[in-house]
Design an enzyme around this catalytic site. Structure first.
Site, PDB file in Angstrom:
ATOM      1  N   GLY A  12       0.809  -1.211   0.000  1.00 23.60           N
ATOM      2  CA  GLY A  12       0.000   0.000   0.000  1.00 23.60           C
ATOM      3  C   GLY A  12       0.840   1.259   0.000  1.00 23.60           C
ATOM      4  N   GLU A  35      -7.042   0.080   1.630  1.00 29.28           N
ATOM      5  CA  GLU A  35      -7.462  -0.619   2.851  1.00 29.28           C
ATOM      6  C   GLU A  35      -6.374  -1.639   3.152  1.00 29.28           C
ATOM      7  OE1 GLU A  35      -8.403  -3.464   5.069  1.00 29.28           O
ATOM      8  OE2 GLU A  35      -9.984  -3.980   3.635  1.00 29.28           O
ATOM      9  N   CYS A  49      -8.268  -8.731   7.884  1.00 28.33           N
ATOM     10  CA  CYS A  49      -7.516  -7.531   8.227  1.00 28.33           C
ATOM     11  C   CYS A  49      -7.981  -6.861   9.510  1.00 28.33           C
ATOM     12  CB  CYS A  49      -7.561  -6.536   7.072  1.00 28.33           C
ATOM     13  SG  CYS A  49      -9.248  -6.126   6.541  1.00 28.33           S
ATOM     14  N   GLU A  95       1.236  -7.529  12.366  1.00 29.88           N
ATOM     15  CA  GLU A  95       0.130  -8.331  11.846  1.00 29.88           C
ATOM     16  C   GLU A  95       0.638  -9.716  11.453  1.00 29.88           C
ATOM     17  OE1 GLU A  95      -3.659  -7.517   9.005  1.00 29.88           O
ATOM     18  OE2 GLU A  95      -1.706  -7.136   8.083  1.00 29.88           O
TER      19      GLU A  95
END
Length: 504
Positions: A262, A279, A313, A410
């Site tokens: 991103g 996103e 996510c 993450e």
């Protein structure tokens, strides 16, 4: 292209094939050599193919073309030509919405095939993918309800009474839409639906591990009468997406995926002054307030904190528990996770499937190794599963400290971390002490207290005693979790450009 007769009903998971061979017998395509460009399936100009694997076995079952520069050029030019001359952008929004409603019906007719193909592509449990068609249709129908908003006149008076301003809008143009492999259909349709209603044309590129299920959506668009060139599909590796992001005829980019990718896309769009919706990743927290009902929490834990084998996510993989109830919370979370079956994703009893890709499987193992080295303790799971496929045991980690990698990064796998806090203010501070800001949950018997904590959390979406996405409400991230939002009127506006005409 191989064709198939559309299914006329949505099957329950128990009715679907439970073996790979049975699923492949039902799916109309596995190895293909074409892209969808200008209203037709067109053979790729190159010979390179990307394999498609079933994560539960690690075996290849399909292949798609790796688009060439010529393929990409043809797709973008088809979209550009359709935007300029097909009349799509000039239609009343209500007419575009009518076709979207037909498209929603066509998608629902493909529910079984969508479910099977999606599960074979990314290993999502069939109970998850059985709802894909219904959710995609719901997204299309929601955005169709906004047609009246686009077709109505917006005349605004000057505050000083000196005149009036007509605020009008136009579709931004050709859009590059890029979706990830964890929810390849719904995260693409969340971009496609507002783009179509706005009058844009699109070139879609799915993630390389999940390139086949999206073909059903393309079929549905064609069957609904959406003009040739409005919807185009190319498949290929990530570098093909970079070409589409930078193409001079593209006016807007929408991407869902990892934060590092991103950032790369954001840099490109910033250089080009091109609007972009991103996103991205998350590391959300579930704040357990001291009065929380753990039975209520247990009932929604897997959906809110480990949905899709932890490959979601917004899920709250950091559980923040009051120190006085820490052991109680750990025991409940451990028991709930340990009781959920893991195995064949085609089996409707399965809750946890495999990691979607080999590289993700290896990444999750690396995080579990780092957790053990840094002092976290697995109360269940903690290892890779012996045998075929890319399975990691569903894992709960206790004695986790805020500085540990598993508490900050993450993981995107079936791993929950449980951290203690002393006071509620500390819980809020811990929840906000992350580079991400996408989701979150607050568990409490006192809804007002939960709402107060939720409003203090620096994140895009928060649930109280559960988490769900609402198509009519904006969904997006703060900080490193993204730019802009999807869904709601706010998501539609991302595909519009505005003009103000002032007059007396």
């Amino acid at each position: 292209m191989t064709t198939h007769a559309a299914s006329t009903h949505t099957a329950q998971p128990a009715q679907l094939p439970r073996t790979v061979a049975g699923a492949l017998d039902a799916i109309p395509w596995a190895e293909v050599d074409d892209h969808f460009i200008d209203g037709d399936w067109v053979r790729s100009t190159g010979g390179a193919r990307n394999p498609v694997y079933h994560p539960a076995t690690g075996e290849q079952w399909g292949a798609v073309p790796d688009a060439t520069e010529e393929d990409l050029e043809r797709a973008v030019r088809a979209a550009h030509q359709a935007f300029r001359s097909s009349g799509w952008a000039q239609l009343p929004a209500t007419e575009r919405a009518r076709m979207m409603l037909v498209m929603a019906e066509k998608v629902e007719q493909k529910a079984e095939l969508l479910a099977l193909t999606s599960t074979l592509e990314n290993g999502s449990p069939i109970t998850e993918t059985t709802g894909v068609a219904a959710n995609a249709a719901s997204i299309l129908r929601y955005f169709a309800t906004l047609a009246g908003h686009l077709d109505s006149e917006d005349l605004r008076p000057f505050p000083n009474g000196a005149g009036k301003t007509l605020v009008s809008h136009d579709p931004v143009g050709v859009c590059t839409l890029i979706a990830p492999w964890n929810f390849p259909i719904n995260l693409m349709v969340a971009k496609l639906a507002p783009a179509l209603l706005a009058g844009c044309t699109v070139v879609m590129k799915p993630a390389s591990p999940t390139p086949l299920s999206i073909r059903f959506i393309v079929e549905a668009a064609a069957e609904a009468g959406i003009p040739a060139g409005v919807v185009n599909l190319v498949t290929g590796s990530g570098r093909r997406g970079d070409t589409l992001v930078r193409h001079p005829l593209v006016s807007k980019v929408a991407f869902t995926g990892s934060t590092p990718v991103g950032r790369h896309i954001a840099a490109a769009c910033g250089e080009l002054l091109r609007p972009v919706t991103l996103e991205l990743g998350g590391k959300s927290s579930a704040v357990v307030l001291p009065d929380a009902d753990l039975e209520v929490m247990s009932a929604v834990l897997l959906r809110s904190c480990l949905r899709n084998t932890g490959q979601t996510c917004y899920i709250s993989t950091r559980i923040l528990a009051p120190a006085k109830r820490y052991d109680e919370v750990v025991d409940m979370v451990t028991a709930t996770v340990a009781a959920a079956p893991q195995g064949n994703p085609l089996d409707p009893q399965t809750v946890f499937g495999p990691s979607a890709t080999r590289s993700q499987f290896e990444t999750v193992q690396e995080y579990l190794d780092s957790a053990a080295q840094e002092g976290a303790v697995a109360t269940t799971g903690g290892r890779a599963v012996d045998g075929p496929g890319w399975f990691v045991e569903p894992t709960v980690l206790r004695d986790v400290q805020p500085w540990m990698r598993v508490a900050r990064e993450e993981i995107f796998g079936p791993v929950l971390t449980v951290l203690p806090y002393q006071e509620v203010d500390e819980a809020v501070e811990l929840a906000n002490d992350t580079e991400f800001g996408l989701g979150g949950v607050v568990f409490s018997a006192d809804e007002d207290a939960a709402l107060d904590v939720a409003r203090r959390m620096d994140t895009g979406s928060v649930g109280v005693n559960f988490f769900a996405s609402n198509h009519s409400a904006p969904f997006g991230g703060r900080k490193a979790s993204g730019l802009g939002v999807e869904f709601g009127l706010e998501g539609l506006s991302a595909y519009l450009s505005y003009q103000s005409v002032h007059r007396r």
